[in-house]
Design a protein around this motif. Structure first.
Motif, PDB file in Angstrom:
ATOM      1  N   PRO A 175       0.822  -1.277  -0.040  1.00 61.08           N
ATOM      2  CA  PRO A 175       0.073   0.080  -0.031  1.00 61.08           C
ATOM      3  C   PRO A 175       0.990   0.832  -0.369  1.00 61.08           C
ATOM      4  O   PRO A 175       2.408   0.599   0.061  1.00 61.08           O
ATOM      5  CB  PRO A 175      -0.647   0.325   1.566  1.00 61.08           C
ATOM      6  CG  PRO A 175       0.137  -0.852   2.228  1.00 61.08           C
ATOM      7  CD  PRO A 175       0.941  -2.026   1.409  1.00 61.08           C
ATOM      8  N   PRO A 176       0.507   2.124  -0.628  1.00 59.54           N
ATOM      9  CA  PRO A 176       1.022   3.141  -0.349  1.00 59.54           C
ATOM     10  C   PRO A 176       1.691   3.651   1.854  1.00 59.54           C
ATOM     11  O   PRO A 176       0.827   3.757   1.828  1.00 59.54           O
ATOM     12  CB  PRO A 176       0.277   4.942  -1.184  1.00 59.54           C
ATOM     13  CG  PRO A 176      -0.966   3.594  -1.941  1.00 59.54           C
ATOM     14  CD  PRO A 176      -0.729   2.745  -1.002  1.00 59.54           C
ATOM     15  N   SER A 177       2.766   4.445   1.261  1.00 59.19           N
ATOM     16  CA  SER A 177       3.556   4.502   2.625  1.00 59.19           C
ATOM     17  C   SER A 177       2.788   6.317   2.619  1.00 59.19           C
ATOM     18  O   SER A 177       2.893   6.458   4.078  1.00 59.19           O
ATOM     19  CB  SER A 177       4.563   4.362   2.947  1.00 59.19           C
ATOM     20  OG  SER A 177       5.324   5.044   1.988  1.00 59.19           O
ATOM     21  N   LYS A 178       3.153   6.724   2.133  1.00 55.40           N
ATOM     22  CA  LYS A 178       3.314   8.622   1.645  1.00 55.40           C
ATOM     23  C   LYS A 178       2.858   8.872   0.258  1.00 55.40           C
ATOM     24  O   LYS A 178       2.272   8.116  -0.618  1.00 55.40           O
ATOM     25  CB  LYS A 178       4.374   8.930   2.574  1.00 55.40           C
ATOM     26  CG  LYS A 178       5.225   8.813   1.391  1.00 55.40           C
ATOM     27  CD  LYS A 178       6.772   9.210   1.785  1.00 55.40           C
ATOM     28  CE  LYS A 178       7.848   9.130   0.707  1.00 55.40           C
ATOM     29  NZ  LYS A 178       9.389   9.664   1.447  1.00 55.40           N
ATOM     30  N   LEU A 179       2.454  10.129   0.761  1.00 53.60           N
ATOM     31  CA  LEU A 179       1.501  11.277  -0.262  1.00 53.60           C
ATOM     32  C   LEU A 179       2.330  12.389  -0.144  1.00 53.60           C
ATOM     33  O   LEU A 179       2.101  13.251   0.588  1.00 53.60           O
ATOM     34  CB  LEU A 179      -0.193  11.078  -0.498  1.00 53.60           C
ATOM     35  CG  LEU A 179      -0.899  11.756  -1.500  1.00 53.60           C
ATOM     36  CD1 LEU A 179      -0.186  10.240  -3.041  1.00 53.60           C
ATOM     37  CD2 LEU A 179      -2.380  11.636  -1.458  1.00 53.60           C
ATOM     38  N   LYS A 192       2.126  -1.373  -5.412  1.00 53.50           N
ATOM     39  CA  LYS A 192       1.936  -2.145  -6.118  1.00 53.50           C
ATOM     40  C   LYS A 192       0.859  -2.473  -5.678  1.00 53.50           C
ATOM     41  O   LYS A 192       0.001  -3.642  -4.409  1.00 53.50           O
ATOM     42  CB  LYS A 192       3.083  -3.363  -5.234  1.00 53.50           C
ATOM     43  CG  LYS A 192       2.927  -4.969  -6.891  1.00 53.50           C
ATOM     44  CD  LYS A 192       4.290  -5.568  -5.859  1.00 53.50           C
ATOM     45  CE  LYS A 192       4.000  -6.701  -6.794  1.00 53.50           C
ATOM     46  NZ  LYS A 192       2.500  -7.900  -6.557  1.00 53.50           N
ATOM     47  N   PRO A 193      -0.181  -3.135  -6.442  1.00 50.03           N
ATOM     48  CA  PRO A 193      -0.722  -2.127  -8.192  1.00 50.03           C
ATOM     49  C   PRO A 193      -0.171  -0.686  -7.434  1.00 50.03           C
ATOM     50  O   PRO A 193      -0.064  -0.156  -6.952  1.00 50.03           O
ATOM     51  CB  PRO A 193      -1.128  -3.185  -8.425  1.00 50.03           C
ATOM     52  CG  PRO A 193      -2.163  -3.113  -7.098  1.00 50.03           C
ATOM     53  CD  PRO A 193      -1.186  -3.748  -6.024  1.00 50.03           C
ATOM     54  N   LEU A 222       8.238  -2.528  -7.730  1.00 49.29           N
ATOM     55  CA  LEU A 222       7.445  -1.073  -7.020  1.00 49.29           C
ATOM     56  C   LEU A 222       7.109  -0.216  -8.259  1.00 49.29           C
ATOM     57  O   LEU A 222       8.042   0.280  -8.708  1.00 49.29           O
ATOM     58  CB  LEU A 222       7.990  -0.329  -5.567  1.00 49.29           C
ATOM     59  CG  LEU A 222       8.160  -1.693  -4.606  1.00 49.29           C
ATOM     60  CD1 LEU A 222       8.771  -0.946  -3.190  1.00 49.29           C
ATOM     61  CD2 LEU A 222       7.228  -2.247  -4.290  1.00 49.29           C
ATOM     62  N   GLN A 223       6.419   0.692  -7.614  1.00 49.76           N
ATOM     63  CA  GLN A 223       5.823   1.807  -8.972  1.00 49.76           C
ATOM     64  C   GLN A 223       5.823   3.207  -8.432  1.00 49.76           C
ATOM     65  O   GLN A 223       4.909   3.164  -6.874  1.00 49.76           O
ATOM     66  CB  GLN A 223       4.298   1.770  -9.894  1.00 49.76           C
ATOM     67  CG  GLN A 223       5.104   0.043 -10.813  1.00 49.76           C
ATOM     68  CD  GLN A 223       4.010   0.130 -11.485  1.00 49.76           C
ATOM     69  OE1 GLN A 223       2.729   0.447 -11.510  1.00 49.76           O
ATOM     70  NE2 GLN A 223       4.219  -0.598 -12.829  1.00 49.76           N
TER      71      GLN A 223
END
Length: 1255
Positions: free
Chosen positions: A131-135, A161-162, A190-191
C-alpha cells in the motif's frame, strides 16, 4: 540456506528428471489439493495449500526455482514453515508477515520413492500488495504564487504495488484533465504514481486547500494529503481619515490621522511622507478584517503651512505605490515682537522707536501706549514672511519730559485669525542731574595707624538717574569696590581702605555724576603712622671662607616715626653699629646699621637676621642673609664606624659627609685597593651618600677607608663591615662506632658568625619512637658535643645536630651511631620448631634469624654434626638487611627418617656468639597457647589475650571455653578472626563469676588448654542504671555564693574519686599480672579481685560424665583415633560423629552452644557472638577480637528487663536445622532462623610416618 546451495537453482524440469526413476508404479502418489494463486497485503499471513494422497517421497516447496527443503521449519527462512498434518498428507506452505521478497512463483514437489514416481504441482503466484506509505506534492514553482498566473502541481505516491489512482481537488472541487503516469520505484516490482495538473490561480484562491487523494487495492481507505495555497495579490488604494482639504489648523495642534488600505496578500505596507520626507514607516495589519492601517500623530508647526501629507501603500506584487494626500493650512501667530531703539533721553529731547513682528498668518495689527495713553504718531509697513505668512513694522516719534520718567512705553500686536495678542514694553527714562553730595570720614587731624581699616562713605541725593559716585586718591580714580548702594532719595558708596604709608597726608575726593553730565564733589585729608615696609642686608665680601670675618650692612625702609635695628645669628643676638637716620618720602625716615663676625663651617647655611622695630607702633620688619661658607669635606660626628649585616643581604655603608662646595668626590679603599663597580658588579656607589654591596659574603668583612675631596680640600675616615652568616655544620666523625656499654661522643662542628656562646647546638633522635634521655649535650665555642654514657642498642641510629645562631636558616646534619653488640637470635615457639610432611615429596625451610653488629656469620649442625651443604638436598642462603641477618636452610624432599632432627644454628661476630636449636618434625596438632590473661571486663563482656604456640606446621585457630556457676556444661566460642590472639566474649550476665580457658586447633587436632590447662576466673561488674531528678525549687533558693561553693566542692570530690579509681585499677592490674604469672608457674590458685587461675589435667579428652548437647557437639573436633593422645569428644544421645574444620571452610552457628540436663538450650539472647554477615533485630554487635572494652551504651538500657526475662521464659531449641533461636515474647517482633551449612567430611588418613613423632 536450506539443504541446497543458493548458487545452484535447477529448473523444475531438471528436478523432475532427477526425481524420475524407473520403478514399478504401485500405489502412485498424487495431489489431492494443489496450491492456488493468492493475493496478500504486505504484513499479512498467506498459506499455500498442498495435500498429497499416499505420499511416499520427500515433499518440499520450490520458490522461483529454489528448493526450500523438506523440514517443517524451513532453515534460512524464519518466516516460512510447512503446516498441516503429515499423516494426512498436508504440506501447506505458511508465510508470516508477508513482504515484497515473497512475491513470485511457487511449486509443491513430491520426490520419487521406491513405489512411486515424483510429482510436481502446477506453478502458482503469490501477489504481495504494497500500500502507499506516503503521499506528497511536488511544485514546479514554489509558493507563494501570484494571482493571474498559471502553475503546475504534481502529486506523487511512491513505492506501491499495484499502481495507485490519484485525484486532485481545489477547494473541494475536483480538477479534471490531470495527467497520470507511473515511474519505477525504489525496488523492483514497485512503482511511483504521478498526477500532474496545470491551472491558473486567482486572488480568491488565497487560503483555499489543494487536496490529492489516492486509492489502491492494498488500502482499506483512501490516503490523502493537502496544502493551503498562498496567492499574492495587490492591495486597494489607501484612504486618509481625519483631515479634509479645506480644514485650517492652528499652530500647536496635534493632528491624529489614519491611513487604511483594504485587502492584498500580503497585506499592504504603509508609510507617511510630508513634502516627500518620510514621517512614519510603522503600520498594523488585521488579518481578520484583511486590512492594513497606519496612525500618524503630527504636531503642527508654522513650517507645516501648505505642506502636503501623503500616505502610500504597496506589497510584493503591487505594480507601483498607491497613495492618498492632503494639504495643510496652518494659522500661526508671530514668534517674536521686538521694539528697536532707545527708551531713554535727556529732558526735552525726542525718542524714535520701531516695533517689529515676525511672520504670522494672517498678518497682525500694531498699537502704541505710554502708560495708559495711546500714541498715534507712527507709521505701519507689511511685507512677506516665512512659511507663507506676513511681517509687520511700526515706527514711532515722541518728545519726553521729566514727568514721563519711568512710564511704560508699550507696543501691542494682535492676530485676528488666532485671536492672539502679544506686547513688548520698556520704561521710558528721562535724564536730569543730582541735587547734593557729602562725606562721612574720620577727623582730618587725628593720627591713624597703618595697617588698620578705615571706612570713607560718600552720599548723593536726587537726579535721574541717581548719581554715579567715584572716589579719587590724590586725583587718581580708585577701583569700584564695593559698589554704590541706593537709598530712598539717592545713593551712597563706601570706600574701605587698609592704611598704607602712602596714605599719610593724601587727599581723598568723591565725585557724583549721571547721564545729565553735571559733576558735584566732596574731599578729606588723613594723617597716618607706619613702620618700615622692608629691610635689606648688603654683604661686603663676595666669598666667605672658614676663619674669615663677616661684614654686613642692614638698611631699613621708610617709617614714621623712626625705628631701631637689631642683629641675630640663629638664636644668638649680635651687636651691630647704628648710623644716623635720613629723611624720606611720605613724611618718613631711613635707618641703617653695620655688623662684623668671625666664621666657621658650622655657620654654613645659617641665617643672619636683621630686624627694624618701632617701639611706638610695637611693630617691625625683618630679613635674613644666608651664609655660604666654603670649607673642605667634614665627616659628621654621627658617621657609623661599625656596620653589621647578614650574609646574602645588601650591606649599606652610609657616608655622612658635608662640605662647601658640595661637589664632593669620594673613593673607597679595601685592603689598600680602590673599589670600582667594574671590579665587582655587586658594588653600588650611591652618589656620595653610601656604598652598597649586594649579596654580601663573609669575604667582604673588614675595614673600609673612604677619602672625600672638594675644591677646598680633602678628608678621610674608616668603616668596619662585620658580615654575619647562618651556620653550616658537619660531623667530625660519621658514622660513629661504639661497643655496647661504652661511651659515645658525637662531635658537631659549625662555621657561623656570630658564635652563640650557650644554646647554639641542639640534638635530636631520628629513630622510631621517643627517647627519654638522648644524652649529655655541651658546647665548646663552635663545636657541639653529645655524650652518651653506657651506649645500648636502643641508642643506635641516626641523630641530628642543629646549629642556630639566630640567623636563618639553622643548619642541620645527621650522624649515624653504630652500636656493636654480640649476636642475638630470635627465639620462641615459632622459631624452635619447623614441621613438614616426611614422605619425600615436601620441602621445609629451617630459618635462623638474629641481630648483631658487626656482621654475623652463621654455621649449622644437624644432631651435633656440622652440615655438608654440598649435598643437593640441603641449600643454605644468608640474607643481610642492616643489623638483621637471616640464614635459611632449604631441605628438599623431606624424609622422616633422614631429616627429622635437631638443627643447631650458631651466629658469631667479633663480640661473641649465640645458638638456637630448631627441631624439624612432622605436621601435628598445635602447641597450647601461653600467658593467657584477662585484659579487661565489664558487666556483660570479658576481653582475653594470649600468646600463640607452635602451629604444628599448619594454619591454626583458637577456641575459648567458658563456664559459670549454675551452668550444666561448658560453652565454646571460635575466635574470629581465626588467627587473632585477643578476643572479647560478649553477652555475659552482670555480677556473675565465669571461668575461661583457651586452646589452639588445626586440621590435625587441637592442643591442650593454655598454661597447663590454666583456668581464669572473672566476676563481671554490676549493672547500674539510675535516673535522678533534680528539684529545681530547692536549687532556686540557693544564693550565688552557695552555688559556687557547692560546685567547687563537687568538682574536688569528682577529681578525688577519679584519682582513687585510677590507683585502684593500676593496683588491680598489677595484682592480676602477678597472680597470672604465679598461676602459670606454680599451678596453684591465686587470690584476687577479678580472676582466679587453676590447673586441670593435661588430658584433652572430655570425660564421659561431662554433658554435651547436640548443638555443641557439632563444633567439636573428632580425630581418627589412631593416636594415643588423639583429641576425641564423645558423642551424646547417640548422634553420629561430626568433624570440625578450619574457619575458612566452616560457617559457625550464630549462638554459643549451652546445654541443660534435658538437652534443651538455656535462655540466652541471639545477639551473642554474632558474625559480620548476621544482624540482630535489636542492634549490631561486632565480634572481632579486640582489646578495647565495649562502652556500656552498646548493651542498651534493656539488660535489667532481659535478666528478668531469662529467669522467667523457658528456652526453645529447634533440632535439625542447625539454628539457635531464643524466643522473646514481645509483640511485633519476629525472628527468622538462619540455616547453618554443615561441612562435608574428609575421608583421608595420614600415614604413620607423618604423625609428628621425632625420629
Amino acid at each position: 540456506m536450506g539443504l541446497l546451495s543458493t548458487t545452484c537453482k535447477p529448473s523444475p524440469l531438471l528436478v523432475l528428471i532427477l526425481l524420475w526413476g524407473v520403478v514399478k508404479v504401485e500405489a502412485q502418489q498424487a495431489f489431492r489439493i494443489q496450491p492456488k494463486n493468492i493475493t496478500v497485503r504486505a504484513g499479512g499471513k498467506v498459506v499455500l495449500r498442498c495435500e498429497v494422497l499416499r505420499p511416499s517421497g520427500t515433499v518440499q516447496w520450490v520458490k522461483e526455482g529454489l528448493v526450500l527443503g523438506p523440514e517443517r521449519r524451513l532453515p534460512g527462512f524464519p518466516r516460512y514453515s510447512m503446516v498441516g498434518d503429515p499423516n494426512r498428507g498436508q504440506y501447506h506452505l505458511q508465510i508470516e508477515n508477508a513482504k515484497l521478497e515473497d512475491d513470485g512463483p511457487y511449486e509443491c514437489q513430491v520426490g520419487q520413492s521406491d513405489s512411486s514416481r515424483a510429482i510436481i504441482s502446477h506453478t502458482v503466484w503469490i501477489n504481495v500488495q504494497i500500500p502507499p506509505s506516503k503521499l506528497y506534492f511536488e511544485l514546479e514553482t514554489p509558493e507563494p504564487w501570484v494571482a493571474g498566473m498559471s502553475y503546475t502541481v504534481t502529486c506523487i505516491t511512491p513505492d506501491v504495488k499495484p499502481e495507485a489512482v490519484l485525484h486532485l481537488f481545489k477547494d473541494g472541487v475536483e480538477l479534471t484533465g490531470a495527467e497520470s503516469f507511473t515511474m519505477p520505484g525504489s525496488e523492483d516490482k514497485l512503482q511511483n504514481t504521478h498526477a500532474r495538473k496545470e491551472f491558473m490561480v486567482f486572488s480568491s484562491d488565497n487560503g483555499k486547500e489543494l487536496v490529492c487523494r489516492t486509492k489502491n487495492p492494498a488500502l482499506t481507505q483512501a490516503l490523502e494529503t493537502s496544502l493551503v495555497m498562498n496567492v499574492l495579490f495587490p492591495p486597494q488604494p489607501p484612504v486618509i481619515q481625519g483631515l479634509n482639504s479645506k480644514d485650517m489648523v492652528k499652530r500647536g495642534t496635534t493632528l491624529r490621522l489614519d491611513c487604511v488600505s483594504q485587502g492584498g496578500n500580503p497585506l499592504a505596507t504603509l508609510h507617511w511622507t510630508k513634502n516627500g520626507e518620510v514621517l512614519s514607516t510603522s503600520w498594523q495589519v488585521d488579518t481578520d478584517l484583511q486590512k492594513a492601517s497606519s496612525h500618524l500623530s503630527l504636531h503642527v508647526e508654522p513650517q507645516d503651512n501648505q505642506a502636503e501629507l501623503r500616505c502610500e501603500s504597496v506589497n510584493y506584487v503591487s505594480p507601483g505605490p498607491l497613495f492618498d494626500s492632503r494639504k495643510i493650512t496652518v494659522l500661526f501667530e508671530p514668534e517674536n515682537v521686538k521694539v528697536l531703539g532707545k527708551f531713554e533721553a535727556k529732558e526735552g529731547e525726542e525718542v524714535t522707536l520701531s516695533c517689529y513682528t515676525s511672520s504670522s498668518n494672517p498678518p497682525v495689527q500694531i498699537r502704541w501706549w505710554l502708560g495708559f495713553k495711546e500714541l498715534n504718531n507712527y507709521t505701519v509697513t507689511v511685507s512677506e514672511g516665512n512659511h507663507g505668512g506676513k511681517t509687520t513694522m511700526s515706527n514711532l516719534t515722541h518728545f519726553v519730559s521729566r514727568e514721563e520718567n519711568g512710564l511704560p512705553l508699550t507696543c501691542e500686536a494682535f492676530n485676528m485669525g488666532t485671536r492672539f495678542s502679544k506686547s513688548q514694553y520698556s520704561n521710558l527714562v528721562v535724564f536730569y542731574p543730582p541735587q547734593k553730595v557729602w562725606l562721612d570720614t574720620p577727623p582730618p587731624k587725628v593720627p591713624l595707624r597703618s595697617g588698620i581699616t578705615v571706612r570713607l562713605i560718600c552720599f548723593s541725593s536726587g537726579g535721574s538717574p541717581k548719581g554715579n559716585l567715584t572716589w579719587y586718591k590724590n586725583g587718581r580714580a580708585l577701583p569700584d569696590n564695593p559698589k554704590q548702594m541706593p537709598f530712598d532719595k539717592g545713593v551712597s558708596k563706601e570706600l574701605v581702605r587698609i592704611l598704607e604709608p602712602s596714605d599719610n597726608m593724601a587727599t581723598y575726593r568723591c565725585d557724583a555724576t549721571n547721564k545729565a553730565e553735571k559733576i558735584l564733589s566732596a574731599s578729606v585729608n588723613l594723617m597716618v603712622q607706619f613702620p618700615p615696609m622692608r629691610v635689606i642686608i648688603i654683604a661686603q665680601q663676595k666669598e666667605l671662607h672658614r676663619g674669615q670675618n663677616l661684614s654686613l650692612e642692614c638698611l631699613s625702609g621708610i617709617s614714621n616715626p623712626e625705628v631701631n635695628i637689631s642683629w641675630s645669628l640663629g638664636p644668638t643676638r649680635l651687636k651691630g653699629v647704628d648710623q644716623a637716620p635720613v629723611a624720606a618720602s611720605f613724611g618718613g625716615v631711613l635707618v641703617r646699621s653695620t655688623l662684623s663676625h668671625p666664621l666657621s663651617s658650622q655657620h654654613h647655611g645659617q641665617r643672619v637676621t636683621c630686624q627694624a622695630y618701632s617701639s611706638l607702633l610695637s611693630e617691625g620688619v625683618n630679613t635674613f642673609y644666608k651664609l655660604n661658607v666654603l670649607y673642605p669635606p667634614e665627616f659628621s660626628p654621627d658617621q657609623p664606624k661599625n656596620i653589621q649585616v647578614v650574609e646574602d643581604e645588601a650591606a649599606l655603608l652610609p657616608l655622612l659627609v658635608s662640605g662647601n662646595p658640595d661637589d664632593i668626590s669620594c673613593k673607597w679603599l679595601f685592603h689598600k685597593e680602590e673599589l670600582h663597580k667594574e671590579r665587582d658588579p655587586r658594588y653600588h656607589f650611591i652618589e656620595n651618600t653610601a656604598f652598597e654591596v649586594w649579596n654580601v659574603t663573609r669575604r667582604d668583612s673588614g675595614v673600609y677607608i673612604v677619602v672625600c675631596t672638594n675644591e677646598v680640600g680633602s678628608e678621610n675616615t674608616t668603616i668596619t663591615l662585620d658580615v654575619q652568616y647562618a651556620p653550616s655544620v658537619k660531623m667530625e666523625v660519621n658514622p660513629v662506632y661504639v661497643v655496647v656499654g661504652e661511651t659515645a661522643d658525637l662531635l658537631c662542628v659549625a662555621d657561623a658568625n656570630p658564635i652563640v656562646e650557650d644554646g647554639m647546638f641542639s640534638w635530636k633522635w631520628l629513630g622510631d619512637g621517643e627517647m627519654e634521655e638522648i644524652g649529655e649535650q655541651s658546647q665548646d665555642e663552635a663545636t657541639g658535643l653529645l655524650t652518651i654514657q653506657g651506649a645500648s642498642r636502643a641508642h643506635a641510629g641516626r641523630y641530628q645536630c642543629t646549629a642556630d645562631n639566630n640567623i636563618a636558616p639553622p643548619a642541620s646534619t645527621d650522624v649515624l651511631l653504630v652500636v656493636h653488640f654480640r649476636p642475638e637470635l630470635h627465639k620462641g615457639a615459632q622459631w624452635n620448631k619447623v614441621a613438614s610432611r616426611g614422605d619425600g615429596t615436601g620441602t621445609a625451610e629451617v630459618v635462623c634469624q638474629g641481630e648483631g653488629i658487626p656482621r654475623i656469620d652463621f654455621s649449622w649442625t644437624k644432631n651435633g654434626v656440622p652440615m655438608d651443604f654440598t649435598d643437593p638436598r640441603y641449600q643454605e642462603k644468608t640474607v643481610r638487611k642492616g643489623l638483621l641477618h637471616t640464614s635459611t636452610i632449604t631441605v628438599v624432599n623431606v624424609s622422616a627418617a633422614l631429616d627429622y632432627a635437631v638443627f643447631t644454628c650458631t651466629a658469631r661476630n667479633s663480640l661473641g656468639e649465640d645458638t638456637l636449636d630448631i627441631q624439624l618434625l612432622s605436621t601435628n596438632h598445635p602447641d597450647p597457647p601461653s600467658e593467657f590473661r584477662v585484659v579487661g571486663f565489664s558487666h556483660a563482656s570479658v576481653t582475653l589475650q594470649w600468646i600463640p604456640g607452635f602451629d604444628g606446621g599448619l594454619v591454626q585457630r583458637f577456641r575459648v571455653r567458658y563456664h559459670w556457676t549454675g551452668s550444666v556444661s561448658f560453652l565454646y566460642i571460635d575466635v574470629f578472626p581465626p588467627t587473632a590472639n585477643i578476643f572479647t566474649v560478649t553477652g555475659l550476665f552482670p555480677a556473675t563469676t565465669y571461668t575461661f580457658s583457651v586452646n589452639a586447633l588445626n586440621s590435625l587436632g587441637e592442643s591442650s588448654y593454655a598454661d597447663n590447662n590454666t583456668v581464669l576466673t572473672v566476676t563481671t561488674e554490676e549493672w547500674e542504671e539510675t535516673f535522678q531528678e533534680v528539684d529545681t525549687t530547692e536549687l532556686s533558693g540557693l544564693s550565688l555564693y552557695q552555688t559556687v561553693i557547692l560546685a567547687v566542692v563537687g568538682g574536688a570530690l569528682l577529681l578525688a574519686l577519679n584519682w582513687l579509681s585510677f590507683l585502684g585499677l593500676r593496683w588491680k592490674k598489677k595484682q592480676g599480672q602477678t597472680e597470672s604469672k604465679e598461676g602459670v608457674v606454680d599451678g596453684k590458685k591465686s587470690e584476687g579481685d577479678g580472676s582466679t587461675l587453676s590447673t586441670e589435667s593435661s588430658s584433652t579428652r572430655y570425660e564421659v560424665r561431662e554433658h554435651l548437647n547436640p548443638a555443641a557437639q557439632r563444633t567439636l573436633l573428632i580425630d581418627n583415633g589412631s593416636e594415643p593422645d588423639s583429641s576425641i569428644y564423645e558423642s551424646y544421645a547417640g548422634e553420629s560423629s561430626h568433624y570440625y574444620y578450619p574457619t575458612s571452610d566452616y560457617r559457625p552457628s550464630l549462638c554459643t552452644h549451652p546445654e541443660g540436663q534435658d538437652g534443651r538450650l538455656n535462655a540466652l539472647e541471639p545477639i551473642d557472638h554474632e558474625y559480620e554477615e548476621v544482624r540482630d533485630w535489636y542492634m549490631y554487635q561486632d565480634v572481632l577480637g579486640s582489646s578495647v572494652q565495649l562502652p556500656r551504651s552498646q548493651f542498651g538500657h534493656r539488660l535489667p528487663r532481659q535478666i528478668e526475662f531469662w529467669k522467667s521464659q523457658p528456652p526453645i531449641h529447634q533440632e535439625g536445622i542447625g539454628t539457635c533461636i531464643s524466643t522473646l515474647q514481645q509483640p511485633g517482633k519476629r525472628m527468622d532462623p538462619v540455616v547453618v551449612q554443615r561441612p562435608q567430611k574428609n575421608d583421608y588418613e595420614l600415614p604413620f610416618e607423618l604423625r609428628g613423632e621425632l625420629v
